[in-house]
Design an enzyme around this catalytic site. Structure first.
Site, PDB file in Angstrom:
ATOM      1  N   ASP A  18       7.295  15.954  10.834  1.00 10.91           N
ATOM      2  CA  ASP A  18       6.685  16.149   9.815  1.00 10.91           C
ATOM      3  C   ASP A  18       5.138  15.583   9.102  1.00 10.91           C
ATOM      4  OD1 ASP A  18       7.956  15.200   6.820  1.00 10.91           O
ATOM      5  OD2 ASP A  18       8.139  13.137   6.829  1.00 10.91           O
ATOM      6  N   ILE A  72       8.883  -0.116   3.233  1.00 10.34           N
ATOM      7  CA  ILE A  72       7.517  -0.313   2.995  1.00 10.34           C
ATOM      8  C   ILE A  72       6.649  -0.812   3.621  1.00 10.34           C
ATOM      9  CG2 ILE A  72       8.767  -2.553   2.537  1.00 10.34           C
ATOM     10  CD1 ILE A  72       7.347  -2.507  -0.293  1.00 10.34           C
ATOM     11  N   VAL A  73       5.342  -0.489   3.081  1.00  8.68           N
ATOM     12  CA  VAL A  73       4.080  -1.095   4.191  1.00  8.68           C
ATOM     13  C   VAL A  73       3.182  -2.013   3.165  1.00  8.68           C
ATOM     14  CG1 VAL A  73       2.148  -0.026   4.800  1.00  8.68           C
ATOM     15  CG2 VAL A  73       3.768   1.362   4.748  1.00  8.68           C
ATOM     16  N   LYS A  81       4.766  -2.486   8.594  1.00 10.58           N
ATOM     17  CA  LYS A  81       5.785  -1.174   8.240  1.00 10.58           C
ATOM     18  C   LYS A  81       7.037  -2.145   8.433  1.00 10.58           C
ATOM     19  CE  LYS A  81       7.730   3.301   8.287  1.00 10.58           C
ATOM     20  NZ  LYS A  81       7.140   4.688   8.591  1.00 10.58           N
ATOM     21  N   ASP A 103       5.005   3.282   0.092  1.00 12.54           N
ATOM     22  CA  ASP A 103       6.532   2.360   0.418  1.00 12.54           C
ATOM     23  C   ASP A 103       7.351   4.347   0.220  1.00 12.54           C
ATOM     24  OD1 ASP A 103       7.328   3.421  -1.789  1.00 12.54           O
ATOM     25  OD2 ASP A 103       8.605   2.142  -2.676  1.00 12.54           O
ATOM     26  N   GLY A 104       8.385   3.925   0.675  1.00 14.09           N
ATOM     27  CA  GLY A 104       9.748   5.888   1.148  1.00 14.09           C
ATOM     28  C   GLY A 104      10.985   5.058   0.939  1.00 14.09           C
ATOM     29  N   ASN A 105      11.429   6.075   1.891  1.00 12.03           N
ATOM     30  CA  ASN A 105      13.093   6.124   1.305  1.00 12.03           C
ATOM     31  C   ASN A 105      13.357   4.741   1.439  1.00 12.03           C
ATOM     32  OD1 ASN A 105      12.775   8.345  -0.399  1.00 12.03           O
ATOM     33  ND2 ASN A 105      13.224  10.262   0.783  1.00 12.03           N
ATOM     34  N   PHE A 106      13.363   4.894   3.388  1.00  9.00           N
ATOM     35  CA  PHE A 106      13.373   3.456   3.853  1.00  9.00           C
ATOM     36  C   PHE A 106      13.190   2.298   4.551  1.00  9.00           C
ATOM     37  CE2 PHE A 106      14.787   7.976   5.527  1.00  9.00           C
ATOM     38  CZ  PHE A 106      16.077   7.765   4.589  1.00  9.00           C
ATOM     39  N   ILE A 156       0.782  -1.149  -0.208  1.00 10.62           N
ATOM     40  CA  ILE A 156       0.130  -0.061  -0.514  1.00 10.62           C
ATOM     41  C   ILE A 156       0.998   0.969  -0.007  1.00 10.62           C
ATOM     42  CG2 ILE A 156      -2.069  -1.169   0.986  1.00 10.62           C
ATOM     43  CD1 ILE A 156      -1.160  -0.126   3.859  1.00 10.62           C
TER      44      ILE A 156
END
Length: 750
Positions: free
Chosen positions: A600, A492-493, A508, A487-490, A485
């Site tokens: 953030d 994944i979800v 996560k 992901d980011g830089n570090f 569903i």
């Protein structure tokens, strides 16, 4: 002490007894006279014996009424025996000495029951055939007092102690009795203070530390001194040296009588309570604190203070300091925390303008009208002159110099609520900072969907570089893996589902190899989330730390993130925006009360729950990767460029209010579909320059149908100066957030 009538004990004897007392060597009386006297004494003794039981009942009743021990009947009998021996030693004839509840002739004596009485009067009446004589024997009864101790006297006098809330100079404090009998341990005192403070003020947690007024830590009950004041600290806060409620009544004037508790409770309730505590709406007291007098007779009276709740709302005012022209121009944020009364506002103004003459005594509007009550600060005027004891020249002092007028206009420009025509194309939303993987429909995905469960898990994990065997056993056995569903830089979800209940969750997976040198951010995220429990913050269900990855099982929200929702609908109505800003404000208030800053806040980190028509029902704050506890000013430059606050860019130190700035940017975006600060091609340098300037517009036609109330809220949230920027609680207190927009016509004109 009431007086008890104690019937005298009469001692009856014949005339020979009287004569023997007066002249021991006198002759003996005739036998017939002696027999008659003995008969009278014997009759008196029989009557006294019959009434002995009544005496015991009276004594028992008196003992119960006084709640103190009394002498028993046997002890009284012993005393009478001593008296009898004393007098019969000088008698030559047989004499009967009896004890009675009253003399035969009806005589009685009254004995005071007060503690100061040290004598007990015993009346001895001696009757004869020809007449009677009274012999009164008075003896000290200190030994009786010793046998009747005052059970009401405490073994140790309780200390009279006043406690303040750390850093809260407006809280009047609470006075309680403290003794070793009342509090068997220091922890028990902490529990009682926590309960008392929670009833009147909002505290971030339980009371953990007590300081004296000099900041020295108190470690035991024996260190507390009678009549002194102390400061309660929660969650190991450092001591904050402020002037604690200078307008409150001195402790020496307070008493610990039966009326002291209602007085303290009434005084404590004067302080306004926050409308939101841990996400739950609580009421505010309609009373205001009457602080110390200003010296010029401040006109705050009870009838006006009862209206405080209706007039006080978060607001920024401009102050002109008296002095040589051009005078200094300053701003001050007024809210329920620093404006519970007229005198408190004067105190807040004094601390900002810092007059050479000391305390601010007089305040005037820009037109020269004297400000005489609390509500005057919350009406149409937002610029005020502040004066001390100096004389005022009405002809000159209320005229503004060109430099002063220019400074005020610059301030008002940053508070602009009027719309301007937008030139050029409509600004756009920035690019989403993380990727979202929509469901795939190609043949490979179809084959994966029909494959066994473990094969599908392996396919999903292989695409992310994670082996299925690497999943922790408790996660692998409890949940089934679903689609990706986000992901980011570090990280994944994945969407996962509980095997037994069927409930959906989010998994996560944080790759530690991509976080080299930043492992402390991962630890901080887990540490912070374990502390949180709020309806508008994503819950952490489970965390598993391994060598290569960190696994977090989180609460799942079906509607996705707010960024996708904005992309689909472009803009939201004010009613929908109000719901979201309420939920976000509640989450921030909860975080900030615990001393935690998110750092953030952006649409990508806000998850929403939608109804079947696409309306937002609920908003939750997520992703605490940059969150940390604030103990001092922070200087690390972090966040997302569009939502970063100017103090972060200027590197002058920042705190909790950077979250309020980001929330103001989000509220602006919700209503028009684009941010207030933009740069061509999303270039960072021009964007940062625009943010630092703090100048933005509400351009038409995108803002033409949006009310002034929400514009005012945005303007207060996007103040470049963090000292006058709204707090998260002020967002919730604003009339637009509450839904009371009828106020705006008279109190929010710019």
């Amino acid at each position: 002490m009431e007086l008890d009538k104690v019937k005298t004990h009469s001692l009856h004897c014949n005339a020979a007894v009287l004569s023997s007392l007066q002249a021991p060597t006198s002759a003996t009386s005739p036998q017939s006279f002696t027999s008659k006297a003995n008969a009278v004494a014997e009759a008196a003794f029989i009557e006294n014996s019959n009434q002995q039981q009544n005496v015991q009942k009276d004594l028992n009743s008196h003992n119960r009424d006084c709640d103190s021990p009394v002498s028993s009947t046997s002890e009284l009998e012993k005393e009478f025996d001593d008296l009898r021996k004393l007098h019969t030693s000088s008698l030559t004839n047989s004499v009967v000495v009896g004890k009675s509840t009253g003399s035969l002739n009806g005589d009685y004596s009254i004995t005071s029951a007060t503690s100061k009485t040290k004598t007990l009067e015993s009346v001895v009446t001696i009757n004869s055939a020809t007449g009677s004589a009274c012999l009164t024997i008075a003896s000290t009864a200190d030994h009786i007092k010793k046998r009747i101790p005052n059970s009401r006297t405490p073994t140790r006098k309780a200390l009279r102690i006043k406690f303040y809330r750390n850093g809260d100079r407006f809280y009047p404090g609470v006075t309680i009795p403290v003794s070793n009998e009342r509090y068997r341990s220091f922890e028990r005192l902490f529990e009682d203070l926590t309960r008392l403070l929670e009833e009147n003020v909002k505290i971030p947690g339980a009371v953990r530390t007590i300081y004296n007024m000099c900041g020295k830590k108190i470690t035991s009950l024996d260190e507390l001194e009678d009549g002194q004041s102390y400061v309660c600290s929660c969650n190991n806060e450092n001591f904050k040296k402020v002037e604690y409620n200078p307008g409150s009544q001195p402790l020496s004037n307070l008493t610990l009588t039966n009326n002291s508790r209602p007085y303290n409770q009434r005084l404590a309730k004067h302080r306004p309570a926050s409308p939101l505590k841990n996400g739950l709406l609580v009421g505010s007291s309609p009373l205001a604190v009457c602080g110390g007098g200003t010296g010029n007779g401040s006109p705050l009276i009870a009838s006006k203070s009862s209206d405080r709740v209706t007039v006080v709302h978060p607001r920024i005012v401009t102050l002109i300091r008296s002095g040589t022209k051009p005078r200094r121009i300053m701003r001050l944020l007024l809210n329920k925390r620093n404006s519970p009364s007229f005198d408190h506002v004067l105190t807040a103004i004094t601390q900002v303008v810092r007059l050479d003459t000391g305390y601010v005594r007089k305040v005037f509007t820009l037109s020269g009208i004297s400000v005489v009550q609390l509500s005057d600060f919350f009406e149409s005027d937002d610029v005020f002159f502040a004066y001390g004891t100096e004389r005022i020249n009405t002809a000159e002092d209320f005229k503004l110099e060109p430099e002063e007028l220019k400074a005020i206009n610059v301030i008002r420009k940053t508070m602009r609520t009027a719309g301007t025509t937008c030139k050029g194309p409509k600004p756009k939303m920035p690019i989403k900072s993380k990727k979202v993987y929509p469901p795939s429909v190609n043949s490979e995905a179809f084959k994966a969907a029909t494959a066994p469960e473990d094969d599908r898990h392996a396919t999903l994990l292989t695409s992310t570089g994670i082996e299925i065997n690497e999943l922790p056993s408790n996660i692998r056995s409890t949940y089934t893996l679903g689609k990706i569903i986000g992901d980011g830089n570090f990280a994944i979800v994945f969407k996962i589902k509980h095997r037994q209940t069927g409930d959906s969750y989010a998994l996560k997976i944080i790759d530690k190899n991509k976080c080299k040198g930043k492992e402390h951010y991962i630890d901080a995220e887990v540490r912070v989330m374990k502390k949180l429990n709020h309806p508008h913050i994503i819950s952490l269900i489970l965390s598993v730390d391994q060598n290569t990855n960190m696994y977090l099982v989180l609460e799942y929200v079906s509607g996705g993130d707010l960024f996708d929702a904005i992309t689909q609908v472009t803009r939201f109505a004010e009613s929908q925006s109000r719901i979201m800003i309420r939920h976000l404000g509640a989450a921030m208030t909860y975080l900030h009360s615990m001393g935690i800053v998110h750092r953030d806040i952006k649409p990508e980190n806000l998850l929403v729950k939608l109804d079947e028509h696409g309306n937002v029902l609920e908003l939750k704050l997520a992703d605490f990767g940059l969150a940390c506890e604030v103990n001092d000013l922070l200087y690390a430059v972090c966040g997302t460029p569009t939502y970063v606050a100017p103090e972060i860019l200027l590197e002058v130190g920042y705190g909790l209010k950077i979250d309020v700035w980001a929330a103001g940017i989000i509220l602006y975006i919700l209503l028009c579909g684009f941010p207030p600060f933009v740069a061509p091609d999303n270039q960072q340098e021009p964007l940062f320059d625009a943010i630092i300037s703090g100048i933005y517009e509400f351009p038409d036609p995108y803002w033409s149908d949006i009310g002034d109330g929400v514009r005012d809220l945005i303007a207060n949230m996007l103040q470049s100066d963090p000292d006058v920027r709204f707090t998260s609680e002020d967002i919730l207190d604003h009339y637009w957030t509450i839904g009371n927009e009828g106020n705006e016509c008279t109190t929010y004109k710019r």
